[in-house]
Design an enzyme around this catalytic site. Structure first.
Site, short mmCIF file in Angstrom:
data_model
loop_
_atom_site.label_atom_id
_atom_site.label_comp_id
_atom_site.label_asym_id
_atom_site.label_seq_id
_atom_site.Cartn_x
_atom_site.Cartn_y
_atom_site.Cartn_z
N HIS A 97 0.81 -1.21 0.00
CA HIS A 97 0.00 0.00 0.00
C HIS A 97 0.85 1.27 0.00
O HIS A 97 0.37 2.33 -0.38
CB HIS A 97 -0.96 -0.01 1.18
CG HIS A 97 -2.12 -0.93 0.99
ND1 HIS A 97 -3.39 -0.65 1.45
CD2 HIS A 97 -2.21 -2.13 0.36
CE1 HIS A 97 -4.21 -1.63 1.12
NE2 HIS A 97 -3.51 -2.55 0.47
N HIS A 260 -1.92 -12.38 -2.04
CA HIS A 260 -2.99 -13.08 -1.33
C HIS A 260 -2.62 -14.52 -0.98
O HIS A 260 -3.45 -15.25 -0.44
CB HIS A 260 -4.27 -13.04 -2.15
CG HIS A 260 -4.86 -11.67 -2.27
ND1 HIS A 260 -6.00 -11.39 -2.98
CD2 HIS A 260 -4.46 -10.48 -1.74
CE1 HIS A 260 -6.27 -10.10 -2.90
NE2 HIS A 260 -5.34 -9.53 -2.15
#
Length: 732
Positions: A97, A260
């Site tokens: 992020h 993920h």
């Protein structure tokens, strides 16, 4: 009222302090914002003027730092317990992020400045609970101090997280220097509420430069467009947003699946239990936000995205289980405990295959988000995902390369990379240029070459405009562009309208002839590159213009050392985003935009790291040098073009001239004699703003005084030299 509450000067109650109250922009919201040209000044930087971050980083034992991070990741803290006893997945999300705000449109965002520490990014909904990740890293930052920036530490922590969970990364480069205040220049969108999406118009057309689908998100809504669980529509959003940060389809699948493979989502309860973000939190919360009243508010009770669960059966180990699960089950839509849309295996399949993050007595089924389902259902992503399922080695290599690109894309060329883990492989997205492999020209050669250039048929205007066009592609946001490499002679730059292809071809052909003659005349290994010669030609043009104005002793600095890139080293698609759609310095505007030409000028100046005075003197100088695209006469407020005079300012500030727009668009204006009505000049908004805006007028007045000619020439030369060398990281 007590005397303590009275102002000591007036006796009235003290309601506001310095900087409070109604601001100028409250009265005049459309006022030109020059503040973005004053950011990150020494006044906001606590480091000594002599501090050199690159040298400080080089003194660091990176192996020691990494070992401390490895140890930290497995030391769960009661105040924020680690999922599965390992902070690695949290650190991966933090690093992702940090880097993932980058967008190719203007090069802004990204991990290069440590801006995740500041508003608004530190308080975006998509960054919920990443404040905990930074607080966990504080003891390491505290230990090594100025030797490692927050910007570098956050990315290094992400790399260490991957390595600690069995993944071999592509490498790591340091060199990201921290900022000390928010980046006010970045346009994140016009929405006034979190998760607003007014950035879309028509048939889901995303506003230019923006790289996220909603305000406060990094990329896409994991539940689907606007929370609607449509995997195919989600795939379209993913392709656009990842494409706007320079990722192709394979890189997008690799990043999604690779990220993920680790960790879990958190949605144990309704987000109504979650308190304000860090910027809105109480003073005693000490920069920690999103305090939750649901249960303990942490661990098994944590709430972040609202989605709940893990993708794989071993969330702290690199493997291919993400794809095995994605294609191994048929999936059905369900709701998380927080009410978010997510997907689980049909018919209860996969139950008890995933361990609980905190309670060893509990087990779960895997989950997928709508964005994950796009990796299976999108017609382009699906075959890539299946190939990665069948070829784990290809997946690992693709993820390693995509992760390195994600976390280093905004650092600029490899010459800025620091540390022992810099990969040797040269990558096309790094905009490589050849190393200097020849003896550089000396002062005598420079003088000779300038004389030879001026002896050609090239004009001052042609020399100056070509050098400017070569250098002005630079943008400090991601350290791309600039004169090094002489890519102005290559596709796509040689064909850009703003670069005047026909004139450019003539100038380049002439300079190449000078280059060939000089290089062939050398007995030893001395050479001059075309990149250097283009800039030198511009410098010679400026010196000649100064002589034309009566300043015979002006010498424009020049530092050789640029090299010439090849077409094979130049990704045409990647460089296309550098094409100037507006360059107020050359009075160029391609098309019509919702923002004004003067705002685009300031935006360009900020990308060039210019101050307001530097922007002012460059516009005034380039106008009288007749450097407009197509030699348009707008703003050429002089009767002696190609002479470096302050005539632009003298005539702009002349009160005997009155101005009026030529059309309702108010883009071009005529300046007429106030008494006779005779036409004297034409100008654009970019020209007239230096007389209209009170701050810019104050600067224009400095250069419009009778005693300012020498100051003007000196300041123009200094600003010119700065722009010509913006990409010369070898000189730092």
């Amino acid at each position: 009222m007590s005397s303590a509450s009275k102002c000591p000067f007036s006796g009235g109650a003290l309601k506001f302090t310095a900087g409070s109250g109604t601001a100028n922009r409250d009265w005049w919201p459309n006022q030109l914002n020059l503040q973005i040209l004053r950011q990150h000044s020494p006044k906001s930087n606590p480091m000594d003027k002599a501090f050199n971050y690159a040298e400080a980083f080089k003194s660091l034992d990176l192996a020691d730092v990494k070992q401390d991070i490895f140890d930290l990741m497995k030391s769960s803290q009661d105040w924020w317990p680690a999922d599965y006893g390992h902070y690695g997945p949290l650190f991966i999300r933090m690093a992702w992020h940090s880097a993932g705000t980058y967008r190719i449109g203007d090069g802004r965002g990204g991990a290069g400045t440590g801006n995740q520490r500041f508003a608004p990014i530190n308080s975006w909904p998509d960054n919920a609970n990443l404040d905990k990740a930074r607080m966990l890293l504080w003891p390491i930052k505290q230990k090594y101090g100025a030797k490692i920036s927050w910007a570098d530490l956050m990315i290094l922590a992400g790399n260490c997280a991957l390595e600690s969970m069995g993944f071999k990364t592509f490498g790591f480069a340091g060199g990201r220097e921290d900022i000390w205040e928010p980046e006010e220049d970045i346009y994140w969108g016009a929405e006034t509420e979190w998760l607003g999406d007014q950035r879309y118009t028509g048939d889901r057309d995303l506003e230019a430069t923006l790289g996220a689908v909603q305000m406060g998100l990094i990329y896409v809504n994991p539940e689907g467009p606007n929370g609607h669980p449509d995997p195919v529509a989600s795939g379209r959003d993913i392709r656009e947003t990842f494409g706007r940060m320079a990722m192709n389809d394979e890189e997008t699948v690799a990043l999604t699946a690779g990220g993920h493979t680790f960790g879990k989502c958190h949605g144990a309860g309704d987000d109504a239990h979650v308190g304000p973000e860090p910027e809105g939190a109480r003073i005693e919360d000490q920069c920690l936000g999103w305090k939750s009243s649901f249960g303990t508010g942490k661990g098994v009770h944590a709430i972040t995205s609202g989605i709940e669960g893990a993708w794989t059966t071993n969330p702290t180990q690199w493997d291919n289980n993400y794809f095995e699960n994605l294609f191994g089950y048929e999936w059905e839509l369900t709701k998380s405990p927080a009410g978010a849309n997510q997907w689980v295996p049909q018919g209860g399949a996969g139950a008890n295959t995933v361990p609980d993050a905190h309670d060893p007595s509990r087990r779960h089924a895997p989950i997928m988000t709508t964005a994950d389902m796009a990796m299976r259902m999108d017609p382009i992503y699906s075959p890539i995902s299946r190939r990665f399922l069948d070829n784990p080695d290809q997946f690992a290599d693709a993820f390693a390369r995509a992760w390195f690109k994600l976390t280093h894309r905004d650092m600029g060329p490899r010459s800025r990379y620091l540390g022992p883990e810099v990969p040797e492989e040269e990558l096309i997205w790094q905009d490589p240029v050849p190393a200097v492999n020849h003896e550089l020209i000396n002062e005598q050669d420079i003088a000779t070459l300038k004389s030879q250039i001026l002896a050609t048929n090239l004009t001052v205007s042609q020399l100056v405009s070509t050098a400017w066009a070569s250098a002005v592609t630079y943008r400090n946001s991601d350290k791309r562009g600039g004169a090094n490499g002489a890519r102005i002679r290559l596709a796509p730059q040689r064909d850009w309208e703003v670069n005047q292809p026909a004139q450019l071809a003539t100038v380049l052909q002439t300079l190449e002839a000078v280059q060939t003659t000089f290089n062939h005349s050398q007995i030893g290994g001395k050479r001059v590159s075309l990149a250097d010669l283009i800039v030198l030609g511009g410098c010679a043009g400026v010196e000649q213009a100064a002589k034309n104005a009566g300043w015979y002793d002006v010498k424009v600095p020049f530092k050789p050392g640029r090299t010439d890139a090849t077409q094979a080293q130049t990704d045409v698609t990647s460089f296309a985003v550098l094409e100037p759609r507006a360059d107020g310095f050359r009075n160029y505007l391609k098309g019509h935009y919702p923002v004004s030409a003067e705002e685009l000028l300031v935006d360009k100046a900020q990308l060039l790291t210019l101050t307001a005075p530097e922007m002012t003197v460059l516009v005034g100088g380039l106008r009288v040098l007749n450097a407009n695209v197509g030699q348009a006469q707008h703003g050429v407020f002089t009767h002696r073009p190609e002479s470096l005079t302050n005539d632009f300012f003298l005539n702009l500030l002349d009160m005997s001239v009155t101005w009026a727009a030529t059309s309702e668009a108010e883009e071009v204006f005529e300046g007429r004699d106030r008494k006779t009505g005779a036409l004297k000049w034409t100008g654009t908004r970019v020209d007239l703003i230096f007389g209209s805006n009170s701050q810019l007028r104050a600067l224009a007045e400095v250069y419009g005084c009778e005693d300012s000619q020498q100051r003007f020439v000196q300041d123009f030369v200094a600003a010119w030299d700065k722009v010509m060398n913006l990409d010369r990281f070898d000189l730092a």
